[in-house]
Design a protein around this motif. Structure first.
Motif, mmCIF file in Angstrom:
data_model
loop_
_atom_site.group_PDB
_atom_site.id
_atom_site.type_symbol
_atom_site.label_atom_id
_atom_site.label_comp_id
_atom_site.label_asym_id
_atom_site.label_seq_id
_atom_site.Cartn_x
_atom_site.Cartn_y
_atom_site.Cartn_z
ATOM 1 N N GLU A 214 -31.049 -59.254 -47.106
ATOM 2 C CA GLU A 214 -32.336 -59.155 -47.790
ATOM 3 C C GLU A 214 -32.898 -57.744 -47.715
ATOM 4 N N GLY A 215 -33.327 -57.233 -48.877
ATOM 5 C CA GLY A 215 -33.991 -55.944 -48.929
ATOM 6 C C GLY A 215 -33.099 -54.744 -48.730
ATOM 7 N N SER A 216 -31.805 -54.925 -48.668
ATOM 8 C CA SER A 216 -30.901 -53.784 -48.469
ATOM 9 C C SER A 216 -30.765 -52.969 -49.743
ATOM 10 N N ASN A 217 -30.405 -51.704 -49.576
ATOM 11 C CA ASN A 217 -30.214 -50.814 -50.715
ATOM 12 C C ASN A 217 -28.806 -50.260 -50.677
ATOM 13 N N PRO B 219 -29.689 -57.173 -43.290
ATOM 14 C CA PRO B 219 -30.980 -57.034 -43.981
ATOM 15 C C PRO B 219 -31.620 -55.676 -43.698
ATOM 16 N N GLY B 220 -32.203 -55.117 -44.754
ATOM 17 C CA GLY B 220 -32.925 -53.854 -44.602
ATOM 18 C C GLY B 220 -32.046 -52.644 -44.403
ATOM 19 N N ALA B 221 -30.739 -52.792 -44.557
ATOM 20 C CA ALA B 221 -29.845 -51.646 -44.375
ATOM 21 C C ALA B 221 -29.934 -50.711 -45.581
ATOM 22 N N PHE B 222 -29.559 -49.443 -45.349
ATOM 23 C CA PHE B 222 -29.570 -48.440 -46.419
ATOM 24 C C PHE B 222 -28.202 -47.782 -46.435
ATOM 25 N N ILE B 223 -27.477 -47.990 -47.531
ATOM 26 C CA ILE B 223 -26.143 -47.413 -47.667
ATOM 27 C C ILE B 223 -26.253 -46.171 -48.535
ATOM 28 N N GLY B 224 -25.963 -45.037 -47.961
ATOM 29 C CA GLY B 224 -26.100 -43.777 -48.682
ATOM 30 C C GLY B 224 -25.124 -43.662 -49.830
ATOM 31 N N SER B 225 -25.481 -42.845 -50.787
ATOM 32 C CA SER B 225 -24.652 -42.682 -51.981
ATOM 33 C C SER B 225 -23.236 -42.237 -51.627
ATOM 34 N N ASN B 226 -22.302 -42.747 -52.414
ATOM 35 C CA ASN B 226 -20.886 -42.380 -52.291
ATOM 36 C C ASN B 226 -20.303 -42.753 -50.939
ATOM 37 N N SER B 227 -20.772 -43.865 -50.372
ATOM 38 C CA SER B 227 -20.188 -44.371 -49.129
ATOM 39 C C SER B 227 -19.028 -45.293 -49.447
ATOM 40 N N ALA B 228 -17.989 -45.219 -48.612
ATOM 41 C CA ALA B 228 -16.864 -46.145 -48.703
ATOM 42 C C ALA B 228 -16.871 -46.986 -47.437
ATOM 43 N N ILE C 231 -22.310 -53.660 -41.306
ATOM 44 C CA ILE C 231 -23.402 -52.695 -41.185
ATOM 45 C C ILE C 231 -24.621 -53.478 -40.700
ATOM 46 N N GLY C 232 -25.179 -53.110 -39.562
ATOM 47 C CA GLY C 232 -26.230 -53.887 -38.932
ATOM 48 C C GLY C 232 -27.556 -53.861 -39.679
ATOM 49 N N ALA C 233 -28.444 -54.742 -39.274
ATOM 50 C CA ALA C 233 -29.783 -54.818 -39.861
ATOM 51 C C ALA C 233 -30.509 -53.491 -39.671
#
Length: 447
Positions: A356-359, A381-390, A397-399
């Motif tokens: 939930e709420g992840s980007n 939930p609430g995680a942020f995956i930076g651009s161009n991540s593999a 990936i934790g909360a």
């Protein structure tokens, strides 16, 4: 009134040479479903306790298709093909012991529905389905005397008065099982083709004092498909009816003629479907969702308030929760995205879950396949995956965690942590200028 048991014989033994395709005619799809399956659906919708499909020895794929759906006992083989009456007789063994009414339908008539067929069971004797033809052409004519079907006259044998009749024969016929097979045993083949015609049972029944009648369906409903152009016409009719049904149910489609639907597409009232959207089989869209232009959705679920596209692809197993956003050039396969999660552009999410709420940043890839097996990626939930991540699965990936842009993540990231999986940047002042000068000089020397 007690309803007599019902059975269906579906004729699917034609060679379909006019289709000019290696795929057997009755397996060509309309609305993403084989024409034969539409015929089986209609038989099931009638409550038929037995369904027999008559296939040709030349198309074992058709028999295999029927076996997968209905079991081997539902297959009857007509070999050699000697006409429609002969084809129905091929099903007699499979209906041994059946005491009820039998309807004969066709595997290449995909738009005929159970409610179109049901009236044939209202009477005794032999009943056929007719239709009023806009252009009767070479159709067999139904000659009626009041409510009685007096005869079916083939066009090439009809008088001028009979050719003026617009009531035509669809080929669909019903009768009690014992009567039907008894009449077929008396059908001869003294005709130019030496075949046994199902339509001959009407005259035989009338001569024997059995009731004969006709009921009518729409011309579109009884349309048969024998060539690719007719298949395209059937598809267009199917799409038109499905779109009209959805519009009447409250789905908003500003350009419905550009939206393509499958036989089982579900779209709830209040959903918006923009132009040029394609729904493959298994799509379920809740009311209040928005599907933007040029998106392709198959085997996926989209909840209320979610937005898909433009130019998005949802593959089987994609499950988008409320307020999820999947934007342009994003592909999702077998991934559940919880409320408010976002993948706004240029990403591939395959096999996993997004909290939930992840980007999910642009250019992110779930690396789910190692060449042999698929693995899952879990984004908390609430995680942020930076651009161009593999994200190399299996990985979690934790909360509330983050990955730095351009990272290759191969190990689990704890809740609230930042993961960087990239080489440290090195700057060499003046290097590019010196390199380019040397290359220009070398090129000039060659010139």
């Amino acid at each position: 009134m007690t309803t007599r048991p019902r059975a269906a014989i579906i004729l699917a033994a034609g060679q379909g040479t006019r289709m000019k395709s290696p795929l057997p005619k009755v397996l060509h799809p309309v609305g993403g479903r084989a024409m034969l399956d539409h015929a089986i659906d209609a038989a099931e919708g009638l409550g038929c306790e037995r369904i027999v499909v008559v296939v040709g020895a030349h198309s074992p794929e058709v028999g295999a298709h029927v076996t997968r759906r209905l079991g081997a006992g539902a297959v009857a083989v007509q070999d050699p093909p000697l006409g429609t009456g002969h084809a129905v007789l091929a099903a007699r063994k499979a209906l041994h012991g059946f005491d009820g009414d039998v309807v004969v339908t066709y595997g290449d008539v995909p738009l005929l529905r159970a409610n179109d067929i049901a009236p044939v069971f209202a009477g005794n004797g032999v009943t056929v389905i007719g239709f009023e033809a806009c252009d009767p052409a070479a159709y067999g004519r139904l000659i009626l005397e009041g409510e009685t079907l007096a005869a079916i006259v083939e066009a090439k044998e009809a008088s001028p008065d009979q050719l003026a009749v617009t009531a035509c024969n669809s080929g669909v016929l019903a009768a009690p099982a014992d009567l039907l097979f008894g009449l077929l045993d008396r059908v001869g083949n003294a005709n130019a083709k030496g075949e046994y015609y199902l339509t001959d049972v009407v005259a035989l029944a009338r001569d024997a004092g059995h009731p004969t009648r006709a009921v009518f369906a729409g011309e579109d409903a009884v349309m048969g498909v024998n060539a690719q152009a007719e298949l395209a016409a059937a598809e267009a009719l199917f799409q038109k009816v499905r779109r009209e049904d959805l519009l009447a149910a409250g789905v908003r489609m500003p350009a419905p003629e550009t939206v393509y639907l499958s036989w089982d597409t579900e779209i709830g009232p209040g959903a918006v479907v923009e132009p040029y959207v394609m729904f493959g089989p298994g799509a379920r869209i809740a009311g209040g969702a928005r599907i933007r232009s040029f998106s392709h959705i198959e085997g996926a679920v989209v909840a209320a308030g979610a937005e898909v596209g433009p130019y998005a692809r949802l593959r089987p197993g994609a499950d988008l929760g409320p307020e999820v956003k999947v934007g342009n050039f994003v592909e999702v396969k077998n991934v559940a995205m919880a409320r408010g999660a976002k993948a706004n552009h240029l990403a591939y999410l395959g096999d996993g879950a997004v909290g939930e709420g992840s980007n999910i940043g642009a250019g992110t890839i779930f690396c789910n396949y190692d060449g042999f097996n698929k693995h899952r990626t879990e984004v908390g939930p609430g995680a942020f995956i930076g651009s161009n991540s593999a994200l190399v699965a299996p990985v979690r990936i934790g909360a509330g965690a983050m990955t730095g842009s351009g990272s290759v993540i191969t190990e689990d990231v704890p809740d609230g942590a930042l993961a960087l999986g990239r080489a440290r940047q090195e700057v060499r002042p003046g290097w590019a200028e010196r390199f380019m000068s040397a290359m220009r000089a070398r090129k000039a020397a060659k010139g």
